[in-house]
Design a protein around this motif. Sequence first.
Motif, short mmCIF file in Angstrom:
data_model
loop_
_atom_site.label_atom_id
_atom_site.label_comp_id
_atom_site.label_asym_id
_atom_site.label_seq_id
_atom_site.Cartn_x
_atom_site.Cartn_y
_atom_site.Cartn_z
N ASP A 192 -7.99 5.11 -10.98
CA ASP A 192 -7.41 3.76 -10.89
C ASP A 192 -8.50 2.68 -10.83
OD1 ASP A 192 -5.47 1.80 -10.69
OD2 ASP A 192 -5.18 2.06 -8.53
N ASN A 430 -11.97 11.79 -2.63
CA ASN A 430 -10.83 10.91 -2.37
C ASN A 430 -9.53 11.53 -2.86
OD1 ASN A 430 -9.75 8.05 -1.75
ND2 ASN A 430 -9.02 8.42 -3.82
N GLU A 431 -8.57 11.68 -1.95
CA GLU A 431 -7.20 12.12 -2.29
C GLU A 431 -7.17 13.30 -3.24
OE1 GLU A 431 -4.92 8.81 -3.70
OE2 GLU A 431 -4.81 7.90 -1.72
N TYR A 494 4.30 2.46 -1.22
CA TYR A 494 4.91 3.62 -1.88
C TYR A 494 6.02 4.19 -0.98
CZ TYR A 494 0.89 3.15 -4.98
OH TYR A 494 -0.05 2.67 -5.86
N ARG A 572 -2.46 -0.49 -14.51
CA ARG A 572 -1.65 -1.56 -13.91
C ARG A 572 -1.21 -2.52 -15.01
NH1 ARG A 572 -0.61 1.00 -9.19
NH2 ARG A 572 -2.50 2.12 -8.62
N ASN A 582 -5.19 -4.26 -10.58
CA ASN A 582 -4.55 -3.74 -9.38
C ASN A 582 -4.55 -4.92 -8.42
OD1 ASN A 582 -4.25 -2.65 -6.71
ND2 ASN A 582 -4.69 -0.62 -7.54
C1 GCB Z 1 -5.14 5.20 -3.75
C2 GCB Z 1 -6.48 5.36 -4.39
C3 GCB Z 1 -7.00 4.05 -4.92
C4 GCB Z 1 -5.89 3.32 -5.65
C5 GCB Z 1 -4.80 3.00 -4.65
C6 GCB Z 1 -3.59 2.27 -5.25
O1 GCB Z 1 -4.72 5.99 -2.97
O2 GCB Z 1 -7.41 5.97 -3.56
O3 GCB Z 1 -8.07 4.30 -5.78
O4 GCB Z 1 -6.33 2.18 -6.29
O5 GCB Z 1 -4.34 4.18 -4.07
O6 GCB Z 1 -3.65 1.08 -5.46
O7 GCB Z 1 -2.58 2.93 -5.48
#
Ligand code: GCB
Length: 607
Positions: A192, A430-431, A494, A572, A582
């Motif tokens: 992202d 990350n995640e 979310y 986005r 974003n």
């Molecule tokens: C997350 C990611 C990040 C995204 C964000 C989002 O969990 O780590 O890189 O930009 O969510 O905006 O959904």
Amino acid sequence: MKNILTLIVVALGAILPATAAEQLPLIQNVNAYESTSLNGKWNYIVDVQEEGYYDYRMNPTRWGFFQNAKPQKPEDLIEYDFDKAPTMQIPGDWNTQDDRLFFYEGTVWFKKSFSLPPAPSIRGGDKYLLYFGAVNYDCHVYVNTRHVGHHIGGFTAFNYDISDLLKDGENTVIVKVDNKRHAEDVPTQIFDWWNYGGITRDVKLVKVTPVYLEDYNLQLKKADAKAKQREITFSAKLNKKEAGHKVTVFIPELKLEQQLTTDAEGTVSGTLKVSAKKLSLWCPQNPKLYQVKISLDTSVISDEIGFRTVETRDKQILLNGQPIFLKGISIHNEKPNGGGRANSAEDARTLLSWAKELGCNFVRLAHYPHHEEMVREAEKMGILVWSEIPLYWTIAWKNPKTYENAQNQLTDMIARDHNRANIIIWSIANETPHSAERDDFLGRLATYARTLDDTRLISMAMEVTGASNYVNRLNDNMNKYVDVVSFNQYIGWYRDVNDAPKMRWEVPYNKPVIVSEFGGGAKYGYHGEKNQRWTEEFQENLYRENCAMLDKIEGLAGTTPWILKDFRSPRRVLNGIQDYYNRKGLFSDKGEKKKAFYVLKEWYEGK
Ligand code: GCB
């Protein structure tokens, strides 16, 4: 037999450009050396089908663009000409410098010519390193038509010894840059943020002596609060395994000096002792940096170094032995005004001054190592740093080359910044979705990171998976490898914001907790009710609810909400709102403050 072998070697040599230089371990503190900047205008050729690299049977061609060929006779056929090609500013991404390249992912060739002042010094025994701050993602480097090296990874610095390739008069560097995404890369196919391509950080030619300090390391040893004397460990390594070189470390303000002699490995190590009273420790309120001079035989370089300790005690993070709450914000390495890769100290100062205004003492430099100036400026401003590698989402855990790539990026991140007092956390991922292969991959990486640096904390952004109703219990096998348990959560974005007051967060590990992301999108200047998505009021309410919820997490040692500024992302696409940004920033893409900024600021004021 020998003749056949020779024939094969010669034939191969005709097809493949031989590598003529060596990629060396990254030189520590490159800015301390005399150098010629190669920033500025570079000619570029967009090469969609990699015509300049492969022949029409997809074999690497010896007639590639790296030859920088020119017709010698009127009838000569050469279908490219760097000198007639347009130019763009380096450092810089190509996406924001040429409208045709906004969405482009592929190969672009770059060329820069330069003369060395003064040319005879090339013969004087000095070495010249060609240094790149970062090139995204995969690049081949050529000097005077010879292949110098192949580098992978878009956010780390690298250097080659090109001394033997330089000549009097004009020299030419050509770089083939390819930013196509692949499933086995780091990062992988989806992420992202904008995949800015190009030579995105400084390029320079660095002059060093034949034997030089490849690396050095100064760290303050942990000590009891009542200790009267403190110890600073010092170690250094030459580029050559040579014994008998004199290395002296000198901190004038503290009147500390130690002379050492290299062993057969070309290394030295020592300890500087200083009275605790005299030593002013680096911390956000007192970002004290000492000038440190390090000499090797007759040459001297200097650095600015701060001394502090960081450790954990149960669920606390201790800076210089004192508990600290990390009031943070996540930041992408993007320009403060609009999109585009940030690549200057000025960009860094602007972004970091916004973080300061928010009340931050900490930033998460997401999701990859940022420009060196980001770290250096933050250090001067008293801002602690979480630095990470782009090991993001669904990595090819089983692929050994992917592991090697991730490990190289981790090595290079730590190599560049291990003397920066403000970096307290190395983050390795990350995640990432849970699996046995992922645990094995990340476990190895975390263990490896500790062998490189055992003075800082290790973390990674985890996720809470399988929440039942309102109970979120973190369950991640990686808990035993990290010092700080961090996780991202998006209640209010979310998941319904009205769930926030009912949520319970359980982190069943006796380690400090950082909420490494939370947030939601808003378009600056778009107003409405608090339940109206994309309005500033929606985001403002989301921040209110989240701050109240986070206050109830046991052992919360810090937060880095998502994110300081709206940033470009190809994911986005909502017209009129996102437009490839974003929108979770507290600042708009143009640097305007949204309402949620003030909610977080107020929360931080109370911490
Ligand atoms: C997350 C990611 C990040 C995204 C964000 C989002 O969990 O780590 O890189 O930009 O969510 O905006 O959904």
